[in-house]
Structure formats: structure tokens, C-alpha cells
Design a protein around this motif. Structure first.
Motif, PDB file in Angstrom:
ATOM      1  N   GLY A 253      31.649 101.695  11.364  1.00 48.75           N
ATOM      2  CA  GLY A 253      32.692 101.206  12.338  1.00 48.75           C
ATOM      3  C   GLY A 253      32.039 100.676  13.142  1.00 48.75           C
ATOM      4  N   PHE A 254      32.915 100.508  14.438  1.00 49.95           N
ATOM      5  CA  PHE A 254      32.612 100.079  16.079  1.00 49.95           C
ATOM      6  C   PHE A 254      32.574 100.605  16.939  1.00 49.95           C
ATOM      7  CE2 PHE A 254      34.933  97.634  12.250  1.00 49.95           C
ATOM      8  CZ  PHE A 254      34.614  95.892  11.929  1.00 49.95           C
ATOM      9  N   ALA A 255      31.919 100.080  17.856  1.00 52.80           N
ATOM     10  CA  ALA A 255      32.226 100.606  18.789  1.00 52.80           C
ATOM     11  C   ALA A 255      32.210  99.162  20.417  1.00 52.80           C
ATOM     12  CB  ALA A 255      31.550 101.047  19.662  1.00 52.80           C
ATOM     13  N   ILE A 256      33.352  99.345  21.280  1.00 52.08           N
ATOM     14  CA  ILE A 256      33.783  98.961  22.035  1.00 52.08           C
ATOM     15  C   ILE A 256      33.600  99.176  23.538  1.00 52.08           C
ATOM     16  CG2 ILE A 256      35.095  96.597  22.716  1.00 52.08           C
ATOM     17  CD1 ILE A 256      36.314  96.679  19.817  1.00 52.08           C
ATOM     18  N   VAL A 257      33.479  98.388  24.864  1.00 49.53           N
ATOM     19  CA  VAL A 257      33.559  98.819  25.582  1.00 49.53           C
ATOM     20  C   VAL A 257      34.197  97.509  26.984  1.00 49.53           C
ATOM     21  CG1 VAL A 257      31.462  98.674  26.915  1.00 49.53           C
ATOM     22  CG2 VAL A 257      32.743 100.531  27.810  1.00 49.53           C
ATOM     23  N   MET A 258      35.131  97.793  27.731  1.00 51.01           N
ATOM     24  CA  MET A 258      35.141  96.919  28.348  1.00 51.01           C
ATOM     25  C   MET A 258      35.424  96.609  29.711  1.00 51.01           C
ATOM     26  SD  MET A 258      37.481  94.895  26.605  1.00 51.01           S
ATOM     27  CE  MET A 258      38.050  93.471  28.015  1.00 51.01           C
ATOM     28  N   PRO A 259      34.557  95.662  30.291  1.00 53.23           N
ATOM     29  CA  PRO A 259      33.409  95.669  31.576  1.00 53.23           C
ATOM     30  C   PRO A 259      35.023  95.573  32.604  1.00 53.23           C
ATOM     31  CG  PRO A 259      33.576  93.220  30.423  1.00 53.23           C
ATOM     32  CD  PRO A 259      34.253  93.857  29.893  1.00 53.23           C
ATOM     33  N   LYS A 260      33.692  96.081  33.749  1.00 58.78           N
ATOM     34  CA  LYS A 260      34.460  96.083  34.468  1.00 58.78           C
ATOM     35  C   LYS A 260      35.201  94.880  35.741  1.00 58.78           C
ATOM     36  CE  LYS A 260      35.297 100.322  36.052  1.00 58.78           C
ATOM     37  NZ  LYS A 260      36.883 101.743  36.070  1.00 58.78           N
ATOM     38  N   ILE A 261      35.662  93.847  35.760  1.00 60.52           N
ATOM     39  CA  ILE A 261      35.812  92.727  36.549  1.00 60.52           C
ATOM     40  C   ILE A 261      35.482  93.032  37.465  1.00 60.52           C
ATOM     41  CG2 ILE A 261      37.099  90.820  36.319  1.00 60.52           C
ATOM     42  CD1 ILE A 261      36.161  91.578  33.683  1.00 60.52           C
ATOM     43  N   VAL A 262      34.350  92.021  38.550  1.00 61.60           N
ATOM     44  CA  VAL A 262      34.439  91.438  39.720  1.00 61.60           C
ATOM     45  C   VAL A 262      34.163  90.377  40.227  1.00 61.60           C
ATOM     46  CG1 VAL A 262      33.132  93.980  39.700  1.00 61.60           C
ATOM     47  CG2 VAL A 262      31.942  92.219  39.719  1.00 61.60           C
ATOM     48  N   ASN A 263      33.785  90.666  41.425  1.00 65.93           N
ATOM     49  CA  ASN A 263      33.881  88.740  41.776  1.00 65.93           C
ATOM     50  C   ASN A 263      32.683  88.834  42.987  1.00 65.93           C
ATOM     51  OD1 ASN A 263      35.928  87.400  40.411  1.00 65.93           O
ATOM     52  ND2 ASN A 263      37.412  89.087  41.254  1.00 65.93           N
ATOM     53  N   LYS A 264      32.614  87.571  43.547  1.00 60.85           N
ATOM     54  CA  LYS A 264      31.376  87.312  44.315  1.00 60.85           C
ATOM     55  C   LYS A 264      31.998  87.861  45.606  1.00 60.85           C
ATOM     56  CE  LYS A 264      27.944  85.179  47.078  1.00 60.85           C
ATOM     57  NZ  LYS A 264      26.946  85.816  46.548  1.00 60.85           N
ATOM     58  N   GLY A 265      31.677  88.783  46.469  1.00 64.98           N
ATOM     59  CA  GLY A 265      32.262  89.640  47.484  1.00 64.98           C
ATOM     60  C   GLY A 265      32.933  90.639  47.570  1.00 64.98           C
ATOM     61  N   VAL A 266      33.599  91.041  46.939  1.00 65.91           N
ATOM     62  CA  VAL A 266      34.137  91.984  46.309  1.00 65.91           C
ATOM     63  C   VAL A 266      33.698  93.271  46.462  1.00 65.91           C
ATOM     64  CG1 VAL A 266      35.785  93.038  45.064  1.00 65.91           C
ATOM     65  CG2 VAL A 266      36.079  90.472  45.137  1.00 65.91           C
ATOM     66  N   VAL A 267      32.480  93.522  45.770  1.00 68.87           N
ATOM     67  CA  VAL A 267      31.594  94.275  45.176  1.00 68.87           C
ATOM     68  C   VAL A 267      30.035  93.959  45.849  1.00 68.87           C
ATOM     69  CG1 VAL A 267      29.440  95.363  43.753  1.00 68.87           C
ATOM     70  CG2 VAL A 267      32.094  94.626  42.856  1.00 68.87           C
TER      71      VAL A 267
END
Length: 284
Positions: A253-267
Motif C-alpha cells: 500500500g501507500f503512506a502519505i503525510v502532508m507538510p505544515k506549510i510555513v513561510n519565512k518570518g512566520v515560524v
């Protein structure tokens, strides 16, 4: 004979597929190749978007590298995954989509579950007696049409051979750092749950990948992804860039993970961030 509406729909689908193919080609290009292309076609939206994405990725990567240099490499350990239960991958609470509150036993032999962040399609957990049905944790059928899960199983241009094992070797250290930060905050009087800490945008697992790519995951999602990969027998990690999914696949089968979207200056990359350097992995 197709109606005008059907013809427009077909044309829109062809354009969508073409855009996806072009994006895939651009993502696969080296920085030098993209730079040469940009000199001629820099005003084209897809080219401009890829250049902007890489510039932003370089800035964020430098910040994460500084954190890695300060904290040192995470130690490696033999990782023991939690007892696998596909129902733990369902959308929790009462606000998630109805379809994601059950396991879908797809007619092609996969048991599919997701909470919108981590996804698993497993032949090992498929129940032929439930073929075509969506079943909740109590075994009750849900009368709801499951989304087209195959649309999320895409092909990425980069693959790390043995990437699952490399990430799994860091999971114990990641969890130890997570637990230490949680205990520190609780002792300081902060009212916080482990779920809240896992969702904290300043407390992410940062994966440094080859080809100058980076991906951010919550601690819990990273662990659930690794657990799913080990359950299915996946070995390699497939990726594109920090805005797109990470995929692992095997005959099971398959395993998938979606990233946390971050921007420079936000994190703000605090002392709590766990950096996992996978750049030594063999890329195909």
C-alpha cells in the motif's frame, strides 16, 4: 457527440494535466537549468512560481541549518512503533468531514483512512466483506461517498532510498525532545495539552532533504507516518518540495503525510525544533 459543457470540462481537465506535467518537469530541474530557463521564460507564471519557491526554500533552509548546527544531530535509536490500528488515522472529533470518520474498503483491495494530514491505503487491513463500504471505529457502516483517494497518490521527482529507516531512527529522539518540552511548559504553569504542543507552529520536525528541499511536520504526524510506513513495509521516501506531500509505497500500500506549510518570518525556529538531516540519503 459531446455537449459544449462536456467539451469545456474535457478541455479544462487537459489543461490541468498539462500544468501538472509542466510543474513536475520544473521541479525536477537543477537550479542551473531552472536559471537558464528563467532567463527566457521568467515571466511565465509556472516558471516564476518555481523560482520564488526555491528562493524562499533556500532562506528557510539556512535558518534550519543554523538550528541544526546549534543543537547538533539527533541521536539514532532502534524505534519501536506503536501497535498499529488503522482507525487511529481517522479524522477525530465531530468537526471533520463525515467520510474521513470511517475506513473505506475500496473495491480494488485497499483499506483507506485519513484525517486530512496523514493518509494510509493498506492491503493488509482490507476486509473483503466490507467491499465498497465506509466503516467507523465501531464497525458501523457510514452512508457517505468516499473521496477519490487515488488522486493524492502522485509521483514525485525525488526519492531517498532507505529514507523511512533514516527517519524512523530519529523518532525516539524526536519524541524525547517533545516530552521534555511538554514537561518544561507544564512545570512553568502553562496550560497546554500534548495535541496543542504538537500543533504549535514553532515546534515542528524539520526534514532537511537532498536537492535543497525541506519539509515541516508536526511531531505526531511524523510519528504516525513512520508507523504506517513500517506497518506496510515501505523503505523509500518520495518528495518534491516543502508545499507538497511526502509519499512512501510498497506492495502492501501507500503512506502519505502532508507538510505544515510555513513561510519565512512566520515560524520562529526555537530551541524546541527537531531537525532531521536526511541529506546523506541516496537520491534516485
Amino acid at each position: 457527440i459531446k455537449t459544449s459543457g462536456e467539451a469545456r470540462s474535457d478541455n479544462a481537465n487537459r489543461i490541468k494535466v498539462l500544468r501538472t506535467q509542466i510543474t513536475h518537469i520544473l521541479t525536477s530541474m537543477s537550479d542551473k537549468e531552472l536559471g537558464e530557463l528563467s532567463e527566457k521564460y521568467g515571466k511565465e507564471m509556472l516558471v516564476k512560481d518555481e523560482v520564488s519557491l526555491r528562493n524562499l526554500t533556500e532562506d528557510i533552509t539556512r535558518e534550519v541549518e543554523s538550528r541544526l548546527e546549534k543543537d547538533g544531530e539527533l541521536h539514532s535509536n532502534a524505534y519501536k512503533p506503536r501497535k498499529f490500528n488503522i482507525h487511529s488515522y481517522l479524522s477525530p472529533g465531530k468537526w471533520g468531514p463525515t467520510a474521513l470518520k470511517g475506513v473505506y474498503h475500496s473495491p480494488d483491495g485497499y483499506a483507506v483512512a485519513s484525517d486530512g494530514y496523514v493518509f494510509i491505503a493498506s492491503k493488509l487491513d482490507y476486509d473483503p466483506e466490507m467491499k465498497g463500504e465506509v466503516v467507523d471505529k465501531k464497525g458501523i457502516k457510514i452512508d457517505y461517498r468516499y473521496p477519490n483517494w487515488k488522486s493524492v497518490v502522485v509521483n514525485h521527482p525525488f526519492k531517498i532510498k532507505g529514507g523511512v529507516k533514516m527517519l524512523a531512527a530519529k523518532m525516539k529522539a524526536i519524541q524525547e525532545r517533545f516530552d521534555a518540552e511538554y514537561n518544561r511548559r507544564k512545570e512553568a504553569g502553562e496550560k497546554i495539552t500534548k495535541k496543542q504542543l504538537s500543533d504549535d507552529p514553532n515546534f515542528l520536525v524539520s526534514l532537511l532533504l537532498p536537492n535543497n528541499r525541506i519539509v515541516f511536520l508536526s511531531v505526531e504526524n511524523a510519528r504516525r507516518f513512520v508507523d504506517a510506513c513500517l506497518h506496510l513495509g515501505c523503505t523509500d521516501i518520495e518528495y518534491s518540495d516543502y508545499t507538497r506531500s511526502i509519499i512512501a509505497r510498497s506492495k502492501n500500500g501507500f503512506a502519505i503525510v502532508m507538510p505544515k506549510i510555513v513561510n519565512k518570518g512566520v515560524v520562529t525556529f526555537s530551541d524546541a525544533v527537531s531537525v532531521v538531516d536526511l541529506r546523506g540519503g541516496k537520491v534516485q
